[in-house]
Scaffold this active site. Structure first.
Site, PDB file in Angstrom:
ATOM      1  N   GLU A 133      -4.822 -14.730  41.394  1.00  0.00           N
ATOM      2  CA  GLU A 133      -3.655 -14.105  40.761  1.00  0.00           C
ATOM      3  C   GLU A 133      -3.528 -14.401  39.267  1.00  0.00           C
ATOM      4  O   GLU A 133      -2.622 -13.901  38.614  1.00  0.00           O
ATOM      5  CB  GLU A 133      -2.382 -14.540  41.501  1.00  0.00           C
ATOM      6  CG  GLU A 133      -2.342 -13.973  42.910  1.00  0.00           C
ATOM      7  CD  GLU A 133      -1.199 -14.515  43.746  1.00  0.00           C
ATOM      8  OE1 GLU A 133      -0.633 -15.558  43.372  1.00  0.00           O
ATOM      9  OE2 GLU A 133      -0.885 -13.897  44.778  1.00  0.00           O
TER      10      GLU A 133
ATOM     11  N   LYS B 198      -7.403 -18.831  39.858  1.00  0.00           N
ATOM     12  CA  LYS B 198      -6.329 -19.544  40.526  1.00  0.00           C
ATOM     13  C   LYS B 198      -6.806 -20.098  41.854  1.00  0.00           C
ATOM     14  O   LYS B 198      -6.475 -21.206  42.235  1.00  0.00           O
ATOM     15  CB  LYS B 198      -5.138 -18.612  40.758  1.00  0.00           C
ATOM     16  CG  LYS B 198      -3.987 -19.304  41.456  1.00  0.00           C
ATOM     17  CD  LYS B 198      -2.789 -18.389  41.631  1.00  0.00           C
ATOM     18  CE  LYS B 198      -1.703 -19.093  42.434  1.00  0.00           C
ATOM     19  NZ  LYS B 198      -0.689 -18.150  42.907  1.00  0.00           N
ATOM     20  N   GLN B 199      -7.571 -19.308  42.572  1.00  0.00           N
ATOM     21  CA  GLN B 199      -7.950 -19.686  43.931  1.00  0.00           C
ATOM     22  C   GLN B 199      -9.185 -18.897  44.324  1.00  0.00           C
ATOM     23  O   GLN B 199      -9.576 -17.961  43.645  1.00  0.00           O
ATOM     24  CB  GLN B 199      -6.816 -19.353  44.887  1.00  0.00           C
ATOM     25  CG  GLN B 199      -6.537 -17.853  45.015  1.00  0.00           C
ATOM     26  CD  GLN B 199      -5.217 -17.564  45.706  1.00  0.00           C
ATOM     27  OE1 GLN B 199      -4.188 -17.536  45.072  1.00  0.00           O
ATOM     28  NE2 GLN B 199      -5.275 -17.376  46.997  1.00  0.00           N
TER      29      GLN B 199
END
Lengths: 798, 798
Positions: A481, A596-597
């Site tokens: 994100e 972010k991930q």
């Protein structure tokens, strides 16, 4: 007793025990020691506490908006388990006096929260005090609590207990009316919510040991109704108080007031012990299906059960309702479902308690109207599922989520509008359900409509690029994100193609097997027979970023590799304020390759049959160092891919990281981007099951064949768990040397099994014991031999 | 003498005169009083000033990057017109002593800057002092200056003059070497730039009245070389010093050093008066072609000429080089061309001095390689013209332009990547040129290649939406730069279609008239015959937002009408810091309907034959109150559309606003978003011609017919200007009652004329006098009669 980290212990992996109280940790412990049953969550706080200590009972299906707020979220209801004990005029408190034998325990097996200690006031008088409570799985509106008080000196006691309606609520008070009532001995607060006029009744009834009859005054204010009970105890005297709390509301039951009164009165009659026994039978059944046993690593064992427990109590089973991203641990993320539900929470239920999984899939069917409405409101058609989905499926996510902590200005986050992968994610879950259960009936009844409407949404969302002769998805937000507004996010494009292929499959099969139903569904969604042409054209010509022939890397989205390459650690130094949001629109990560991930790795986990070990390794090597793990979804994905990519140490490290996010408070980010983000990370909890079963056991189903690729962590002696495939239970036991699969007598069909590259069949009632070759151990041994040789005489490098 | 605003006067509209010195205004007056000739611009500062007073001589074709900077911009070169007069040991200065008869004047007719006064030092001694300079149009490297000094008391004078190399440069010092040199009497500084090793020579030669021979010492430092000249004057004595400056550089001439020495030596021999006479003949010719005469409004007359003057000196004519957005008034916007060049600057030349216009079109041909390179680097093909275009056409605009003044963080502006309308804008200008000149030869030679490559770029940039069966442009930045990342900006889509249609026209015509050339161009751009299919498909099916049938409104881009509707004034209150940039990514305007500048209205001005008066009115009414005019391009567009929409008062108000941006410092924004933005607004200057000729005279060419729709401002008695159409000069005189068009004897063809709705033909040598019906005056009269009647007896409302 085994010491864990973070001031915790366990006895046998079935409980967590805290041996001293840390006032700095009350947000975290309030979540970790919570109890719940999918209908309500009651935080693991102390009976004498109030809203400043984050006491909350969060109740599902109460979505509402407080006056002046844009946040439609679950309500926290008046606290019916409020109880303060005054000892000779001094209040027993965690913050004053002196506590001996302090003990807080959560039974993971039965969801019983217990706190006990010997407390001594400044006046020197002592009482032994314990409080137990559980959220009943037998009667979901009920939370029984029992206080035991033993005088160690002669004491005058006042127990003030009842309902405290002055409650913690994240985004304003949802209740526009508070009515305190008394019906015989039952105390009640009746509220009505601001937006939807939901009636919420919290009722409380007390039962006290016969030896110490109630002599109480009732006091009430605008938002509270309490009893003050006076007792005199001599040293050695012991008494018990049972305080039953019932929460009923008008979305759940027609007559919540009467319901609450009846249920709480009956509960008082039945008594704590009786109620607890009935509750226990439910948990016994749950664990029989879904426990994971790990031998040789008591810490991992406790973490596994802690997370299974949290994932279980977060999931409504009394009705078709979503699994909140923070479960019912607080109001964060509005008590609503995100894609986490499909990708992290559904699998553990799907393969252990398929009925619970079906409820979640049906929930997405029930919310199709909301998804249609969302698509329409953004200029599309078909089903664009809500990023934040409550009961109706309408989009709950506000346009502005984070605040720019540097300027105080709100940030326009496009999670709701651009994270379109949510729709294919729902189809992914639908397909997972179908593969695991073979439930064609449900597919016809509702699955098809979901799949077709998602396909239609994708048709309305996709763009064709004439110059490249391909379809593209533009202006996306992928799982990472921090990078909004990207094109051709690999995860999204692949999942979209997956969803289109499933729609095509269903369409084609129905033309043969259920033509009337096909016509009915097409009519209902306003499509004609030609839609399959569009689906096929897109599915065939959609751009799917391929591994680079040389590097094997897949670009996360168009142009990602041109961004600044920097590690999260280096990037962090650019923060002006630690609370800054790193992503869109002007965060520090936006122009860098810092993720972010897990994003591409997430794709590997979901479409688990598409990419080779080599591709997974190459991309793991590239993306992992760039990942900030700013989401609790990230570590479990890394653990799984690491396990598959033959990186056993990394897999175990990420397992520990993912499994300890809540228990060890590993995700310290209670505040981020100006938002309170405390509470239980439900997806991470579900991710623990995935890490163990998908990651370490290598379980997946491909074309009806059940695959395993065991890669047990070095320190695990044995791993045991159960699965259900097409209704056939299957027990799995794995050691470093062998794997044993057992099918029950009652199984209805043989299971096709594949262990690494060897195929087996497992007939009903049979067991299959397979020697497994521990590739990782062997390769490690070879490496160490090689290393020794090199060190000895440079033989290898001559 | 007529007083203007802002401390200015004029005699007859051919000059601006400042009668007192305002130290607060030196940024503005330095620009307004500047001189230049398209090769260099020399700011209207004082001879004794240095860099802290924004002295600058900006030279075209010297794009270079200072060490450590990302800004490729024009160089400011050493100041060869530095001259300080010391009177009895006290320096004559605008900031000290006392000035009488202060007079600063810029001759708009001849580009002569003159400053004079009687200056008295604190010691009481007085001198009459004047300085004149002009940037020669006869020898473009030359800037002659003449000082006249008359002693009013007996004085000892020291004149320190020569070259000051310690110069004002916006983004760092471009010169890595400074070499001071002396060749006989010629002083010189030779520099070399950092990035491209451009050699820049500034040479100076002095000539002093014979009566006062030079007795000078030469002093030099690292960055300066100066003479100190000692004179003794008695009261009444008068002397003259001529200081000639020449700037030569290696991009312009092979031997800049020798060139500079030769030119400056010759200039000294010829002397100021002689040089000025030759210079004047050039300006006489320019004004004969392009003057606009306005009777009855001396202020408007002066403003018109001031802006024509500034637009003229900003435009290189000695070589094919771009018109800078701030001309050569300073380094702001890097001395480079934007779309302003095509849309605001080109028209006045096109219809008055077509050769100058052809140079600008050819410049876009020469920069095709840069445009191709830009397209390629962003994943497209064809020609994507630079948003900021220097000599080579490569993109000069940095990814980060503004700074977030609230955080100090740089802002990623996508002007370069998303403002794709620049490419169709170039085709628009190309077509305007073709329509105005009929120059088919130039079209074949280079126009076709531009048009085809832009069409190809559009093919590679467009997206097809299957569900809507139409082509769309996604992720745009239209003229309204506050809203980045929008879809289907009406301006962009219409202009793109325009560009595709012209490519189709050219292709089709060439198949008949120039098939070999067609094949050669297609080969060169690597396309085959089928490209026209793509162009036709897109041109036919591109989405062109249409006026709403009820409201007549055209949406600026998809979803614009859903944004918050608020006035710029109200929105401004949300600013935390007045310097904030309002636009992307997190500016206050982004989520509102507040426009930076005319966007849809700009479309009306460019595609001036597409929309009805009613549509223009409706959209003017809607968009005008939402427009912040954060760009100097905005007022002129509003003036033109207001004139066409029969809003005469608004048209005049915006005319005054657009025409006074620089002279009255109406655009006070010297700093914005952390960037210095001073200097002359060249596009606004060009916009003045457009407002008068397109707006008030209603001139346009549609299908070879010359249209007029006169709407003279109330207070203008007569408007006169010249045009050239297809090589045929045409004089235009408009009053409120009649319009007179005169063709010259030498014209080669009759002109088809349309005045409002009546067609005429104008043969060579003929005049056409047409009584014009002043619709606006009449409708105003009718309205006032109606109003009077209503007030008298309510007759009309019964």
């Amino acid at each position: 007793m085994t010491d864990l980290k973070n001031n915790l212990r366990t006895l046998d992996g079935w409980q967590i025990i805290e041996k001293s109280f840390d006032p700095e940790m009350i947000v975290t412990t309030g979540s970790n020691f919570m109890i719940g049953n999918g209908y309500l969550g009651y935080r693991g706080t102390f009976a004498e506490w109030k809203k400043e200590h984050y006491v909350a009972c969060t109740v599902t299906d109460t979505w509402d908006t407080a006056p002046g707020s844009t946040w439609r979220e679950l309500c926290t209801v008046p606290n019916g388990l409020f109880a303060q004990l005054w000892v000779n005029g001094e209040m027993l408190s965690a913050f004053s006096g002196e506590a001996q034998d302090y003990h807080r325990e959560l039974s993971l097996r039965y969801g019983l929260n217990r706190r006990s200690m010997v407390w001594q006031g400044d006046h020197g008088k002592r009482v032994r005090y314990s409080v137990e409570k559980f959220a009943s799985y037998d009667q979901y509106r009920l939370v029984p609590m029992r206080l035991r008080i033993q005088a160690l000196d002669d004491v005058d006691l006042v127990l003030i207990c009842g309902i405290d309606g002055d409650i913690w609520s994240l985004n304003g008070d949802h209740f526009v009316s508070y009515e305190t009532q008394q019906f015989d001995d039952v105390l009640m607060i009746e509220n009505r919510t601001h937006e939807f006029d939901i009636q919420v009744n919290v009722a409380v009834a007390l039962a006290v040991s016969e030896k110490y009859p109630l002599k109480s005054e009732i006091n009430q204010g605008e938002r509270w109704i309490l009893r003050a009970n006076h007792f005199k105890l001599n040293a050695g005297d012991e008494m018990t108080v049972e305080q039953m709390m019932v929460v009923a509301h008008s979305n759940d039951v027609d007559q919540p007031r009467q319901s609450a009164i009846n249920e709480v009165s009956q509960a008082r009659q039945h008594g704590f012990d009786h109620l607890y026994k009935k509750h226990q039978t439910h948990w016994d059944a749950v664990w029989a299906d879904s426990d994971i046993e790990i031998k040789g690593d008591i810490e991992a064992q406790t973490l596994a059960r802690f997370n299974l427990y949290q994932a279980t109590i977060a999931t409504p089973t009394h009705a078709k309702l979503p699994v909140g991203a923070r479960g019912l641990s607080c109001q964060v993320y509005q008590g609503a479902a995100f894609w986490d539900q499909e990708t992290f929470n559904l699998p553990m239920f799907l393969y252990t308690r398929p009925d619970v999984a079906r409820g979640l899939v049906e929930y997405r069917y029930d919310t199709l109207p909301g998804a249609r409405q969302k698509a329409k409101s953004l200029g599309y058609y078909g089903a664009f599922y809500a990023w934040t989905s409550g009961k109706t499926g309408e989009e709950l996510f506000p346009d502005h989520f984070f605040t720019d902590v540097l300027t105080g200005r709100r940030i326009r986050n496009h999670f709701n509008a651009w994270q379109i992968h949510i729709s294919p994610d729902v189809v992914y879950a639908l397909w997972l359900y179908f593969e695991a259960t073979g439930d064609w009936r449900s597919m016809l009844d509702y699955g098809v409509e979901i799949a077709f409407e998602v396909a239609q949404f994708l048709v309305s969302r996709v763009h064709f690029k004439m110059d490249k002769g391909r379809y593209e998805f533009i202006r996306l937000l992928g799982p990472d994100e921090y990078h909004e507004n990207v094109d051709n996010n690999a995860y999204t494009n692949y999942l979209a193609q997956f969803a289109l292929e499933k729609a095509i499959y269903l369409y084609a099969r129905m033309t043969v097997e259920a033509p009337a139903r096909l016509k009915a569904v097409l009519d209902k969604i306003g499509a004609d027979q030609t839609v399959i042409n569009d689906w096929m054209d897109i599915a065939t010509h959609i751009y799917l970023p391929q591994p680079d022939p040389d590097t094997l890397l897949i670009e996360q989205f168009d142009g990602f590799f041109n961004l600044e390459k920097i590690t999260p650690g280096e990037l962090r130094k650019r923060l002006i304020n630690p609370e800054e949001y790193w992503g869109w629109p002007n965060g520090i990560a936006v122009e860098t390759q810092v993720l972010k991930q897990a994003d591409l790795l997430q794709l590997f986990v979901l479409l688990d049959d598409l990419f080779s070990t080599q591709v997974m390794q190459a991309n793991y090597d590239y993306y992992e160092p760039l990942t900030e793990h700013g989401s609790s979804l990230s570590p479990s994905v890394h653990a799984i891919v690491a396990a598959w990519a033959d990186y056993p140490e990394k897999a175990y490290d990420y397992f520990m990281e993912g499994a300890t996010i809540d228990l060890y408070n590993a995700s310290k980010k209670v505040m981020s981007g100006g938002s309170f983000l405390g509470g239980i990370h439900t997806a991470a909890a579900g991710g623990v099951w995935l890490m163990i079963v998908k990651g370490f056991a290598g379980f997946k189903i491909v074309k009806n064949v059940v695959h395993f690729r065991p890669a047990l962590p070095e320190n695990w002696a044995e791993l045991t768990f159960n699965l259900v495939v097409h209704g056939n239970p299957l027990s799995v036991r794995i050691t470093h040397d062998e794997m044993v699969l057992s099918a029950q007598d009652t199984n209805t069909a043989a299971l096709d099994i594949m262990i690494r590259d060897t195929a087996y069949q497992l007939e009903p009632g049979n067991s299959l014991k397979v020697k497994i070759f521990d590739y990782l151990r062997l390769s490690q041994r070879i490496r160490s031999i090689v290393k020794a040789l090199i060190n000895e005489d440079d033989f290898w490098v001559e």
